[in-house]
Design an enzyme around this catalytic site. Sequence first.
Site, PDB file in Angstrom:
ATOM      1  N   LYS A   1      -6.687  -4.879  -3.021  1.00 52.71           N
ATOM      2  CA  LYS A   1      -7.291  -5.545  -1.862  1.00 52.71           C
ATOM      3  C   LYS A   1      -8.319  -4.628  -1.207  1.00 52.71           C
ATOM      4  CE  LYS A   1      -3.439  -4.373   1.267  1.00 52.71           C
ATOM      5  NZ  LYS A   1      -4.155  -3.610   2.270  1.00 52.71           N
TER       6      LYS A   1
ATOM      7  N   ASP B   1       0.789  -1.253   0.000  1.00 57.40           N
ATOM      8  CA  ASP B   1       0.000   0.000   0.000  1.00 57.40           C
ATOM      9  C   ASP B   1       0.815   1.295   0.000  1.00 57.40           C
ATOM     10  OD1 ASP B   1      -1.893  -1.957   0.259  1.00 57.40           O
ATOM     11  OD2 ASP B   1      -2.689  -1.286   2.179  1.00 57.40           O
TER      12      ASP B   1
ATOM     13  N   CYS C   1      -1.940  -2.514   7.816  1.00 58.67           N
ATOM     14  CA  CYS C   1      -1.906  -3.456   6.695  1.00 58.67           C
ATOM     15  C   CYS C   1      -0.667  -4.337   6.674  1.00 58.67           C
ATOM     16  CB  CYS C   1      -2.084  -2.704   5.384  1.00 58.67           C
ATOM     17  SG  CYS C   1      -3.764  -2.045   5.253  1.00 58.67           S
TER      18      CYS C   1
HETATM   19  C1  C5J Z   1      -3.000   0.586   5.580  1.00 60.86           C
HETATM   20  C2  C5J Z   1      -4.691   1.809   6.775  1.00 60.86           C
HETATM   21  N1  C5J Z   1      -2.557   0.394   4.354  1.00 60.86           N
HETATM   22  N2  C5J Z   1      -3.840   2.243   7.697  1.00 60.86           N
HETATM   23  N3  C5J Z   1      -4.275   1.091   5.726  1.00 60.86           N
HETATM   24  O1  C5J Z   1      -2.328   0.356   6.554  1.00 60.86           O
HETATM   25  O2  C5J Z   1      -5.855   2.081   6.868  1.00 60.86           O
END
Ligand code: C5J
Length: 223
Positions: free
Chosen positions: A129, A24, A162
Amino acid sequence: MIQVVAEPAPIAIDLARTALVIIDMQRDFLEPGGFGEALGNDVGLLKAAVEPCRQVLAAARKAGMLVIHTREGHSPDMNDAPPVKVERGSPSKRIGDAGPMGRILIQGEPGHDIISALYPIAGEPVIDKPGKGAFYATNLGLILSNRGIENLLVCGVTTEVCVNTTVREGNDRGFRCIVLSDCCASYFPEFHKMGLAMIKAQGGIFGWVAGSKQLLAAMAKSA
Ligand code: C5J
């Protein structure tokens, strides 16, 4: 095989059976005007992970390793977005709302894209995702098993959300997960620290933690 200095113990891995998974590293989390900022976070705190990630990505590509990128987000019709996720809290903008980088956390919008420094190249799978874990409702497990992968080098954001969720999922599926500490970041420095501590505690209950320098040194030795 390379031997990586890690905690709680050094680990030997076969790079041919190892994938680099970058979680991400999207504009929505790292740049102003996206999801991270809408939740009230200082997105500048995630910058520190970019350069170490870039170096590891370059080394993985040079070594011919499988590189996988993930993106959290939802389809434009938001059929895959659980209402509890969309309605939660009181962010300045919700998932699906229009922002300066397009609709927040929606596939195809500029904010959903991966930052330019870590942009995927042809042949590198990009996993979209809907959840926090990269195995949930995706074909990540299938891709990894088809490629004979046993070990995951995990980078990305955020450490306690994540990254942690994906490592826990991967560990339960039998992968050795090695989290590269300086290639991950959080909006909460204390969560970053504790997120890593949880992984490596109790003899490595979910996996291993190493610095990118330790990994790069081990890769350089074997090259
Ligand atoms: C991720 C989030 N990618 N913090 N998402 O960690 O909402």
